[in-house]
Structure formats: C-alpha cells, structure tokens
Motif scaffolding. Sequence first.
Motif, PDB file in Angstrom:
ATOM      1  N   ARG A 176       0.822  -1.210   0.000  1.00 23.05           N
ATOM      2  CA  ARG A 176       0.000   0.000   0.000  1.00 23.05           C
ATOM      3  C   ARG A 176       0.860   1.266   0.000  1.00 23.05           C
ATOM      4  N   GLY A 177       0.467   2.197  -0.847  1.00 25.05           N
ATOM      5  CA  GLY A 177       1.173   3.467  -0.956  1.00 25.05           C
ATOM      6  C   GLY A 177       2.395   3.434  -1.841  1.00 25.05           C
ATOM      7  N   MET A 178       2.791   2.249  -2.315  1.00 27.92           N
ATOM      8  CA  MET A 178       4.054   2.098  -3.039  1.00 27.92           C
ATOM      9  C   MET A 178       3.815   1.854  -4.525  1.00 27.92           C
ATOM     10  N   GLY A 179       4.595   2.518  -5.353  1.00 32.32           N
ATOM     11  CA  GLY A 179       4.603   2.223  -6.782  1.00 32.32           C
ATOM     12  C   GLY A 179       3.247   2.394  -7.420  1.00 32.32           C
ATOM     13  N   ILE A 403      10.366   8.574  -7.858  1.00 36.88           N
ATOM     14  CA  ILE A 403      10.526   7.238  -7.285  1.00 36.88           C
ATOM     15  C   ILE A 403      11.135   7.338  -5.895  1.00 36.88           C
ATOM     16  N   LEU A 404      12.151   8.192  -5.741  1.00 38.11           N
ATOM     17  CA  LEU A 404      12.747   8.390  -4.420  1.00 38.11           C
ATOM     18  C   LEU A 404      11.722   8.941  -3.432  1.00 38.11           C
ATOM     19  N   GLN A 405      10.972   9.938  -3.870  1.00 41.39           N
ATOM     20  CA  GLN A 405       9.959  10.523  -2.981  1.00 41.39           C
ATOM     21  C   GLN A 405       8.990   9.456  -2.485  1.00 41.39           C
ATOM     22  N   ASN A 406       8.502   8.636  -3.391  1.00 47.09           N
ATOM     23  CA  ASN A 406       7.542   7.600  -3.031  1.00 47.09           C
ATOM     24  C   ASN A 406       8.161   6.561  -2.096  1.00 47.09           C
ATOM     25  N   SER A 407       9.349   6.107  -2.442  1.00 45.58           N
ATOM     26  CA  SER A 407      10.004   5.062  -1.661  1.00 45.58           C
ATOM     27  C   SER A 407      10.300   5.515  -0.236  1.00 45.58           C
TER      28      SER A 407
END
Length: 543
Positions: A176-179, A403-407
């Motif tokens: 959840r919340g990823m990618g 991608i960094l922000q999300n990770s």
Amino acid sequence: MTKSKYAPSEYAKSEHAPAKHAKTKHTPSKHAKFKHARSKHHHTAFLLAASAAVLGVVGGLVPPATATAAPSTSAGRTSSLDWRPCDEGDGRSRGLDARQECATVEVPVDYAEPGGARTFIAVSRIPAEKPSARRGVLLLAPGGPGGSGLNNPSGKGQRLPQEIRDRYDLIGIDPRGMGRSAPVDCGFDLADLGSSKQRPWPAADGSVTDTMETARRMSAACARNGGDLIRHISTVNNARDLDLVRAALGERKLSVWAVSYGTYATAVYGQLFPHRTDRVVLDSVDDPDPKRVGRGWLAAHEQGVEDTFPEFAAYASDPATSDRLASTPAEVRTLVLELAARLDHAPIPWPGANPAELNGDVLRQSLLTALYDPDDFPRLAELIRAARDGRTPPAPPSPPTAILQNSVAVGAGTLCNDIAWPTSAAVYAKGVAASRAAFPLTAGMPRNAMLCAAWPYRPKEAPVRITDDGPSNVLLVQNERDPATPLAGARKMRGALGERARMVVVNATGHDSYLDNGNACGDQTVTRFLATGERPDKDTYCG
C-alpha cells in the motif's frame, strides 16, 4: 530491511528491475571464502534497513481500478481478478517478461472502518510453467520498507530453478502506498533525498541537532502532503492487505519467498493468518523484537558492518587484487576511518551527486551500501582511492525524484506507524555516543534519530509479537556476514518461531542469500524445500 533497509538503494541496482542475463560472480579475492563457484544474477537491492528499496528501472502499468468482471482459472482455482497485460501501450513496462500480467485488489484504507474509504493494491503474476505440476502461488515479497515487488516475477522470479517455476504462479505486489498501489508522496526537499541522508548520520562531533531538525522537517512534509493513506501504512496493514490478495487470487494458502524487511512482514502475516501459509522462506532475516521493530533494525547495522567489513578489508589488502589499498586488513580499516574523518572537515566537490560533495558521511554510506554485495567491493575501493587522492569518480546514478519521494515516504510511514520512537534528543545523543565508541565504522548512525522522532501521528496498534503458535512450515536462510540483517537478529527470529522453523546459516558475505550472495549448499536447501517441502530435521550450517 529491497537494498533499502531504511533508505533507497542505488537506482541501477534495484532488485525490482527486470532480470539480467546470468553472469559469473565476481571473485574479489583468491581466498575461498569469497568464491561462489557458480553463475548468478547480480541484483543487489537494498533498503534503508528501514529503508526503502527503490522501484525498478521499469514499472509495469497496472489498471487504475480493481477489475473483477472476468474471473480466470489456474489449475482449478478461481481468481476474481481481471488480469490484463502490464503494458498498456505507453512503453512503461518495456523489458518485462511478456507473460507477466497485472491486476488490482481493493482494500480498506483503515481496517478499523472497513466500510470507509478504499484504496487498491497492485498485483502481478506469471503463471506456473507446467500446469500439471502446479502446487499454488509463490509470493516474491519485496524488501524495504519502501520496496516495490510488482515486477519481481519478471526479475528475481526468473532466476528461480525450473522446478520452482513449474510448480508455482509467481506473484508480485506493490505494498500500500508504493509504486502502482496508490503511491504516496511527502514532497521532501531534494537535499533530504541525498545519499548521506539515506540514514541518520550524526554530525562529525556526534551531535544529533541536525538530524533532529531533519526529522522535524521531513515529518512536517508528510503531515502536509502525505494524505490520509500515509497514516495507515504499517506492517500489520500490509499483512491484512496480503490476505485479501490471497483471497482474490482464489488460493487457500500462500507460499512466500521474502527478503530483508519482507521477512518481518511475512512473519507478521504468518502470525495473524498462520493456516493460510504453505511453504515460507525468510531470507536475510530481521529481528522481530516488538519493543523496537524498526529502531532495532537500524541499530543492527553497527554489528552488521563490523561482521562484514573484515571481508572488504581482506580483499582490499590482498596482493593479488588490482584494487589493493593497503598491506594488511588493519591498515585498510585505519585508512577508511581516517579518510572519513578528513572528509568530515574537508569534503571534495562532487558535481552531479546529491549532495554535490564527497564528505565523510557519503563515504560511510557508500561503505555500508557496498557491503551488501561483494561484487561492489571494487567500486568501493575505487571511491576510497579517489578520495584519498583528492578526486572523485563519476557521480553515481540516481533514481528519478518521483521514485525516491515515493520510496522514502512509504519507508517512513511504515517505520513510524509500526511503533512510537523516542522524541527526546537526549535519548539519541546518549545512544550515538555509546555507538560511536564501540562501533566507529558506523559513527553512531545506527542509534540516531530518524524522522520518526518527530512523526506527527501515534501508532494505531501495537506491533505483532512473533511466536511459535502456528504450523511448522518456515525455513530461514541467513548469511553469516550481513551488514543489514546480521546473524544475531536472525537468531532472534528463529528463537521466536520455535518449532515452526528451521534455520540454515550460510558461510557467505552480503545481504540477500538465496540465489544471490549465498552458496550452493544454501541455495539447494531452499530450492528443495520450495519444490518438495523437504526441510532439514534441525538447524543447519552450510560451510
């Protein structure tokens, strides 16, 4: 904890990228302990041991909403999912196995309010290659927290032996919340995504003032921009999501190959839903201590680095290597410590890097990252040689900012929502001072404050305690020298599981053991278990 064990790994090494062609394992030294004597794929994926393994180079496109109109069957079981090609025509899944297909599963945002807001989980699969031999599904659980696993069937899944791929549908998932699973983004300052911010390195004098300020700044960003979902990202919710995914797949049970943070998340799933697990492999195993959880994983780095660094020191002092830095392992250690101290006070400009200088913390972080895989020892030796000479190598590649922000946001949500961290700077200052004295290579970082020290939300529930209550169907595989999940922590998971588990300790160096940094004996033991269910009668050592 996808290389992340609290921070994003290098983009170029994401475990979530499509599989590479097999290559011969680099042998850093003539010593037998460095040798694998086998061909293997290189996929170092790390995590901020609280970390966040980054998404792969290529992400499969998933349908934007749950689709249940076209049930599909596999070996007699009915799935409620509407499987579609992961490539919807925009090229974003270029490089994936053509057989990989994607769907979504709708889940509650807050399980305390199951009739309330909903979100969705992105799922992928490659069907079993021999339907007549099919046993079920094998989830390739991602590391992290903050790691994507959606493309694992096309990536690490294709390194699995044929007998495993014949028997299982290979399943990937973005938590959840990823990618592709309704991604969250806190809008962190770009500087807070830099290499030396991947972990909470204290100031050169051991002060925690700057890290506490960073914690307040990053936590405020999540409160401002993270939305409601970030308050509900946690390991226990990931486990609940996974059981809804299992049901949507039409399966009574799941088999799992979990790595790093995924080992803890899978252990929690097995505690909450013990009779919905089939064959479970925990690879590079987290300490399940319910009183510390992520704080314990971060702290484990101090021992993990001490366990692993002698392998690099032996390599970098070997007369047979072109990367030799010193005459003895002791001299390599002295060189690294003195060079980091020098760079603390006289950093070298490093255009194109983030931060744009090679300082002491960047060197320490580079050391930690390289210890995840002996294949990276030459790169680390070159960086040390360059810094010693007052220069820098080309700046390392970085993932796209989004991608960094999300990770990092998902990693933060998981770590901070799983358990409350101390808010007092004095607690961290005391821990840093003790750690710096006992473990100088990590300079106090493992006991410093992450952004959880200023997290604006209280955990909604206590961490799950892992116990021996459940079926005996778990196999742990653990390298003897692992910088992120050291053997000592894996033994604690083994003790917590009791007779539910057996453990294989592998005489090898690096993070990720099975089919990566382990050895043939360990790999064969895991493969046999997944293929046949045969497990060692007692804990085993693979020398």
